[in-house]
Design an enzyme around this catalytic site. Structure first.
Site, PDB file in Angstrom:
ATOM      1  N   ASN A 130       0.834  12.882  20.870  1.00  0.00           N
ATOM      2  CA  ASN A 130       2.341  13.236  20.364  1.00  0.00           C
ATOM      3  C   ASN A 130       3.126  13.434  21.279  1.00  0.00           C
ATOM      4  O   ASN A 130       4.603  13.323  21.156  1.00  0.00           O
ATOM      5  CB  ASN A 130       2.233  13.661  19.274  1.00  0.00           C
ATOM      6  CG  ASN A 130       1.673  12.702  18.213  1.00  0.00           C
ATOM      7  OD1 ASN A 130       1.404  11.566  18.096  1.00  0.00           O
ATOM      8  ND2 ASN A 130       0.249  13.377  17.346  1.00  0.00           N
ATOM      9  N   TYR A 132      -5.771   8.335   2.164  1.00  0.00           N
ATOM     10  CA  TYR A 132      -5.328   7.366   3.068  1.00  0.00           C
ATOM     11  C   TYR A 132      -6.479   6.744   3.577  1.00  0.00           C
ATOM     12  O   TYR A 132      -6.269   5.117   2.754  1.00  0.00           O
ATOM     13  CB  TYR A 132      -4.026   7.575   3.538  1.00  0.00           C
ATOM     14  CG  TYR A 132      -3.566   6.246   4.369  1.00  0.00           C
ATOM     15  CD1 TYR A 132      -3.049   5.645   3.909  1.00  0.00           C
ATOM     16  CD2 TYR A 132      -3.682   6.200   5.761  1.00  0.00           C
ATOM     17  CE1 TYR A 132      -2.865   4.058   4.991  1.00  0.00           C
ATOM     18  CE2 TYR A 132      -2.744   4.724   6.474  1.00  0.00           C
ATOM     19  CZ  TYR A 132      -2.792   4.274   5.564  1.00  0.00           C
ATOM     20  OH  TYR A 132      -2.488   2.478   6.193  1.00  0.00           O
ATOM     21  N   ASP A 185      -6.851   1.155  11.938  1.00  0.00           N
ATOM     22  CA  ASP A 185      -7.965   1.754  12.781  1.00  0.00           C
ATOM     23  C   ASP A 185      -8.049   3.185  12.138  1.00  0.00           C
ATOM     24  O   ASP A 185      -9.390   3.580  11.892  1.00  0.00           O
ATOM     25  CB  ASP A 185      -6.939   1.587  14.181  1.00  0.00           C
ATOM     26  CG  ASP A 185      -6.116   3.083  14.141  1.00  0.00           C
ATOM     27  OD1 ASP A 185      -5.405   3.503  13.367  1.00  0.00           O
ATOM     28  OD2 ASP A 185      -5.521   2.988  15.273  1.00  0.00           O
ATOM     29  N   GLU A 186      -7.126   3.499  10.928  1.00  0.00           N
ATOM     30  CA  GLU A 186      -7.802   5.120  10.255  1.00  0.00           C
ATOM     31  C   GLU A 186      -9.403   5.149   9.167  1.00  0.00           C
ATOM     32  O   GLU A 186      -9.898   5.987   9.556  1.00  0.00           O
ATOM     33  CB  GLU A 186      -6.971   5.375  10.061  1.00  0.00           C
ATOM     34  CG  GLU A 186      -5.449   6.080  10.724  1.00  0.00           C
ATOM     35  CD  GLU A 186      -4.830   6.769   9.258  1.00  0.00           C
ATOM     36  OE1 GLU A 186      -5.195   7.855   9.269  1.00  0.00           O
ATOM     37  OE2 GLU A 186      -3.848   6.714  10.306  1.00  0.00           O
ATOM     38  N   THR A 216      -3.133   2.127  -5.933  1.00  0.00           N
ATOM     39  CA  THR A 216      -2.184   1.165  -4.975  1.00  0.00           C
ATOM     40  C   THR A 216      -3.313   0.908  -3.602  1.00  0.00           C
ATOM     41  O   THR A 216      -3.652  -0.676  -4.746  1.00  0.00           O
ATOM     42  CB  THR A 216      -1.362   1.701  -4.478  1.00  0.00           C
ATOM     43  OG1 THR A 216      -0.131   2.114  -5.347  1.00  0.00           O
ATOM     44  CG2 THR A 216      -0.664   0.567  -3.372  1.00  0.00           C
ATOM     45  N   LYS A 220      -7.862   2.746   2.141  1.00  0.00           N
ATOM     46  CA  LYS A 220      -7.642   1.910   3.029  1.00  0.00           C
ATOM     47  C   LYS A 220      -9.370   1.085   2.940  1.00  0.00           C
ATOM     48  O   LYS A 220      -9.834   0.233   3.078  1.00  0.00           O
ATOM     49  CB  LYS A 220      -7.202   1.780   4.267  1.00  0.00           C
ATOM     50  CG  LYS A 220      -5.919   1.710   4.227  1.00  0.00           C
ATOM     51  CD  LYS A 220      -4.770   0.969   3.122  1.00  0.00           C
ATOM     52  CE  LYS A 220      -4.548  -0.674   4.174  1.00  0.00           C
ATOM     53  NZ  LYS A 220      -3.737  -1.344   3.545  1.00  0.00           N
ATOM     54  N   ALA A 253       1.052  -1.043   0.388  1.00  0.00           N
ATOM     55  CA  ALA A 253      -0.106   0.152  -0.300  1.00  0.00           C
ATOM     56  C   ALA A 253       1.278   1.385  -0.290  1.00  0.00           C
ATOM     57  O   ALA A 253       1.914   1.209   0.041  1.00  0.00           O
ATOM     58  CB  ALA A 253      -0.953  -0.302   1.727  1.00  0.00           C
ATOM     59  N   ALA A 277      -9.355   6.409   3.445  1.00  0.00           N
ATOM     60  CA  ALA A 277     -10.387   6.737   2.618  1.00  0.00           C
ATOM     61  C   ALA A 277      -9.881   6.011   1.942  1.00  0.00           C
ATOM     62  O   ALA A 277     -10.990   5.306   1.165  1.00  0.00           O
ATOM     63  CB  ALA A 277     -11.106   8.006   1.583  1.00  0.00           C
TER      64      ALA A 277
END
Ligand code: NAD
Ligand code: DAU
Length: 350
Positions: free
Chosen positions: A255, A156, A132-133, A101, A160, A84, A158
């Site tokens: 973060n 990204y 999990d996104e 891809t 997946k 991916a 969307a």
């Protein structure tokens, strides 16, 4: 002997999955199918490249004819699909590459599997490694379960989510044997230094600024990559067709807190005075559409298949720092682009 195609095996997680399957399952023939984009690096697999049950094939999952011919020639029994485009920031700059891809590439693999496995769907398996996104973002509370509705925000995620839907559609429509897992943020060795943890390690080493998006308040749920590879092994062997499992570390970090811990570890390992690396923290413009918080509820995986993470984040992060400091050549090759020149020479005219 069972033959398994693992796509994206030269990448970060893929290389750990390939290594695990080659070493722990000598009964399988493992074919690593990878295009060797900027993220693919065969140095990630140097230690197992000569194993008798391992073979590398360079190829593009977007090329339908090539994929069909590969299935015809190799007659695989299973696919573990990791190939991916994986970096959210790159997807914001170039969404179409992610659609090609992640969506078209996945459908090409599904089509080849559907055609070549016809009549033996019960003996074959298509395993899609997802993220999990796809669930979108959480507020202060709650966790993603397997029932959380899909609500992706970045190109990204969307892409997946689309590929997950296509895998389910092939299972529902054609009766193919398919499973999906959705994992949280991974960290560990061979992680490409565009992602937060390896980028920060690299920058701290070089005394360069550590870029923190926005206020650094976003939360991610971190999992050691070898625990993810083990979860994939367990799910691949035990899930029922149509099953979905969430994989995560129950390990949430803002973060900025994560980076402060990393700075402390780096100061110790580099023999620097406490507080030196933290001075490199630099707040920069936030990522567009930046999801606030991810947290995985991995209860189903624990209760049904007995999987739990094996190490704490503090242990794993220290191991990761030690690996990067001990593998300077790998990091230098990746950051200088040297590894790609090597492939250009090796694979020209193939
Ligand atoms: P990565 O970017 O490190 O590796 C991707 C690999 O896929 C590379 O080796 C690349 O060469 C290969 N590839 C890309 N396009 C290809 C194509 N068209 N044909 C063949 N090979 C191609 O990615 P990663 O972080 O190891 O992620 C692997 C998978 O796991 C992805 O599907 C990703 O969505 C998923 N995932 C990643 C994480 C994470 O934290 N990194 C978490 C959950 C799920
Ligand atoms: O949740 C799983 C996902 O985790 C995977 O599906 C993706 O493939 C993987 O890349 C990862 O996505 P993230 O966007 O969460 O990872 P990244 O390392 O890019 O960013 C982690 C957090 O750190 C995120 O909140 C953005 C922030 N960040 C990132 C970078 C690169 C910074 O603050 N500064 C940075 O320089």
């Amino acid at each position: 002997m069972k033959k398994i195609i693992i796509t994206g095996g030269a990448g970060f997680i893929g290389s750990h999955v390939v290594r695990r399957f080659v070493k722990s399952h000598p009964e399988y023939q493992i074919i690593n199918l990878d295009k060797l984009t900027y993220a693919g690096n065969l140095a990630n697999l140097k230690d197992i490249e000569n194993e008798p049950n391992y073979k590398f094939v360079k190829g593009d999952i977007v090329d339908a004819q090539f994929i069909d011919e590969l299935f015809g020639a190799e007659q695989p029994d299973a696919v573990i699909h990791l190939a991916a485009e994986s970096h959210v920031d790159r997807s914001i700059a170039n969404p179409l590459e992610f659609v090609m891809t992640n969506v078209v590439g996945t459908v090409n693999l599904l089509n080849a599997a559907r055609y070549h496995w016809k009549g033996r769907y019960d003996e074959t398996r298509f395993y899609h490694v997802s993220t999990d996104e796809v669930y979108g973002t959480l507020g202060e509370d709650g966790m993603f379960t397997e029932e959380t509705p899909y609500d992706p925000h970045s190109p990204y995620s969307a892409s997946k989510a689309s590929s997950d839907h296509m895998v389910r559609a092939y299972q529902d429509t054609y009766g193919m044997n398919a499973v999906i897992s959705n994992c949280s943020n991974n960290y560990g060795s061979y992680h490409f230094p565009e992602k937060l943890i390896p980028l920060s390690i690299h920058n701290i080493k070089q005394n360069k600024p550590i870029p923190i998006y926005g206020k650094g308040e976003n939360v991610r749920d971190w999992l050691w990559v070898e625990d993810h590879a083990r979860a994939i092994d367990v799910i691949f062997h035990n899930a029922k067709s149509g099953d979905t499992y969430n994989i995560g570390g129950h390990n949430e970090w803002q973060n900025i807190e994560l980076i402060k811990l990393l700075c402390e570890i780096m100061d110790k390992k580099l023999g620097r005075e406490a507080g030196t690396s933290a001075q490199l923290i630099t707040y920069v413009t936030d990522r567009a559409g930046h999801d606030l918080r991810y947290a995985i509820d991995a209860t189903k995986l624990k209760n049904e298949l007995g999987w739990t993470p094996s190490i704490t984040f503090e242990e794993g992060l220290e191991k990761t720092v030690e690996w990067y400091l001990a593998n300077e050549e790998w990091l230098n090759d990746v950051t200088s682009g040297h590894y790609q020149q090597y492939y250009d020479e090796q694979y020209t005219n193939r």
